[in-house]
Design a protein around this motif. Structure first.
Motif, PDB file in Angstrom:
ATOM      1  N   LYS A   1       0.799  -1.223   0.000  1.00 17.45           N
ATOM      2  CA  LYS A   1       0.000   0.000   0.000  1.00 17.45           C
ATOM      3  C   LYS A   1       0.835   1.279   0.000  1.00 17.45           C
ATOM      4  N   TYR A   2       1.965   1.273   0.704  1.00 20.66           N
ATOM      5  CA  TYR A   2       2.778   2.483   0.873  1.00 20.66           C
ATOM      6  C   TYR A   2       4.176   2.284   0.287  1.00 20.66           C
ATOM      7  N   THR A   3       4.578   3.188  -0.583  1.00 18.16           N
ATOM      8  CA  THR A   3       5.927   3.096  -1.143  1.00 18.16           C
ATOM      9  C   THR A   3       7.005   3.390  -0.102  1.00 18.16           C
ATOM     10  N   ALA A   4       6.632   4.048   0.994  1.00 12.20           N
ATOM     11  CA  ALA A   4       7.595   4.383   2.048  1.00 12.20           C
ATOM     12  C   ALA A   4       7.759   3.260   3.069  1.00 12.20           C
ATOM     13  N   VAL A   5       7.072   2.147   2.866  1.00 15.11           N
ATOM     14  CA  VAL A   5       7.194   1.001   3.775  1.00 15.11           C
ATOM     15  C   VAL A   5       7.912  -0.117   3.027  1.00 15.11           C
ATOM     16  N   LEU A   6       9.048  -0.512   3.575  1.00 16.53           N
ATOM     17  CA  LEU A   6       9.920  -1.504   2.944  1.00 16.53           C
ATOM     18  C   LEU A   6      10.186  -2.660   3.903  1.00 16.53           C
ATOM     19  N   PRO A   7      10.659  -3.792   3.370  1.00 14.86           N
ATOM     20  CA  PRO A   7      11.071  -4.868   4.278  1.00 14.86           C
ATOM     21  C   PRO A   7      12.151  -4.346   5.235  1.00 14.86           C
ATOM     22  N   GLY A   8      12.148  -4.817   6.464  1.00  8.64           N
ATOM     23  CA  GLY A   8      13.064  -4.327   7.494  1.00  8.64           C
ATOM     24  C   GLY A   8      14.527  -4.411   7.104  1.00  8.64           C
ATOM     25  N   TYR A   9      15.167  -3.267   7.071  1.00  7.54           N
ATOM     26  CA  TYR A   9      16.592  -3.182   6.727  1.00  7.54           C
ATOM     27  C   TYR A   9      17.423  -3.775   7.862  1.00  7.54           C
ATOM     28  N   HIS A  10      18.251  -4.750   7.542  1.00 11.08           N
ATOM     29  CA  HIS A  10      19.086  -5.462   8.517  1.00 11.08           C
ATOM     30  C   HIS A  10      18.275  -6.155   9.608  1.00 11.08           C
ATOM     31  N   MET A  11      17.022  -6.500   9.301  1.00  9.88           N
ATOM     32  CA  MET A  11      16.138  -7.136  10.273  1.00  9.88           C
ATOM     33  C   MET A  11      15.488  -8.353   9.613  1.00  9.88           C
ATOM     34  N   ASN A  12      14.787  -9.147  10.408  1.00 10.86           N
ATOM     35  CA  ASN A  12      14.003 -10.251   9.878  1.00 10.86           C
ATOM     36  C   ASN A  12      12.854  -9.645   9.067  1.00 10.86           C
TER      37      ASN A  12
ATOM     38  N   LYS B   1      10.379 -10.783   7.633  1.00  6.43           N
ATOM     39  CA  LYS B   1       9.033 -11.305   7.869  1.00  6.43           C
ATOM     40  C   LYS B   1       8.332 -10.514   8.980  1.00  6.43           C
ATOM     41  N   HIS B   2       9.094 -10.069   9.970  1.00  3.82           N
ATOM     42  CA  HIS B   2       8.514  -9.444  11.161  1.00  3.82           C
ATOM     43  C   HIS B   2       8.805  -7.957  11.313  1.00  3.82           C
ATOM     44  N   TRP B   3       9.609  -7.393  10.437  1.00  3.39           N
ATOM     45  CA  TRP B   3      10.008  -5.990  10.586  1.00  3.39           C
ATOM     46  C   TRP B   3       9.826  -5.223   9.288  1.00  3.39           C
ATOM     47  N   ASN B   4       9.386  -3.979   9.421  1.00  2.59           N
ATOM     48  CA  ASN B   4       9.307  -3.042   8.301  1.00  2.59           C
ATOM     49  C   ASN B   4      10.225  -1.860   8.566  1.00  2.59           C
ATOM     50  N   THR B   5      10.759  -1.321   7.496  1.00  2.23           N
ATOM     51  CA  THR B   5      11.458  -0.047   7.552  1.00  2.23           C
ATOM     52  C   THR B   5      10.522   0.984   6.947  1.00  2.23           C
ATOM     53  N   VAL B   6      10.247   2.036   7.706  1.00  2.00           N
ATOM     54  CA  VAL B   6       9.344   3.094   7.254  1.00  2.00           C
ATOM     55  C   VAL B   6      10.178   4.340   6.990  1.00  2.00           C
ATOM     56  N   LEU B   7      10.172   4.781   5.737  1.00  2.00           N
ATOM     57  CA  LEU B   7      10.925   5.978   5.369  1.00  2.00           C
ATOM     58  C   LEU B   7      10.226   7.218   5.925  1.00  2.00           C
ATOM     59  N   ILE B   8      11.011   8.106   6.498  1.00  2.00           N
ATOM     60  CA  ILE B   8      10.492   9.368   7.025  1.00  2.00           C
ATOM     61  C   ILE B   8      10.668  10.407   5.913  1.00  2.00           C
ATOM     62  N   ASP B   9       9.765  10.349   4.948  1.00  2.00           N
ATOM     63  CA  ASP B   9       9.880  11.219   3.768  1.00  2.00           C
ATOM     64  C   ASP B   9       8.701  12.173   3.627  1.00  2.00           C
ATOM     65  N   GLY B  10       7.823  12.195   4.635  1.00  2.00           N
ATOM     66  CA  GLY B  10       6.661  13.076   4.592  1.00  2.00           C
ATOM     67  C   GLY B  10       5.419  12.443   3.981  1.00  2.00           C
TER      68      GLY B  10
END
Length: 114
Positions: free
Chosen positions: A62-73, A75-84
């Motif tokens: 749904k969100y381009t600013a939500v990615l699979p967790g960087y350096h994380m599992n 399956k259980h972690w997301n990386t959320v870009l703080i881009d506004g």
């Protein structure tokens, strides 16, 4: 959201502590010793949050600013870009969900102390 409001919000949850276990710039928030959020203090370009595996996939789609967790599992972690592109209110909701997910995984005796 800026780094100060992010930090203040994370620390507002019962049992939360902050640490820099990996290096001097990676700020990690834990509840009862378990991570629920982390970010780079120098750049504050993204935050990593724990997420239900099915919801994690939905958010990434749904969100381009939500990615699979960087350096994380991933399956259980997301990386959320703080881009506004994600509102502060939405970020707070996801931070709270991450915290709640970690709490849910704690033994009942520990959960009851919070």
């Amino acid at each position: 959201m800026d780094i100060i409001s992010y930090r203040d919000y994370c620390l507002s949850f019962p049992g939360t502590t902050e640490h820099t276990p990996f290096d001097e710039v990676t700020l990690v928030f834990k509840v009862m010793g378990k991570m629920f959020a982390l970010t780079n203090m120098d750049t504050f370009e993204s935050i990593n949050l724990k997420c239900d595996p099915e919801k994690a996939i939905e958010l990434r789609e749904k969100y381009t600013a939500v990615l699979p967790g960087y350096h994380m599992n991933k399956k259980h972690w997301n990386t959320v870009l703080i881009d506004g592109s994600i509102s502060d209110q939405q970020l707070k909701e996801w931070i709270k969900e991450s915290y709640d997910l970690v709490i849910k995984g704690l033994p009942k005796k520990i959960r009851e102390t919070l």
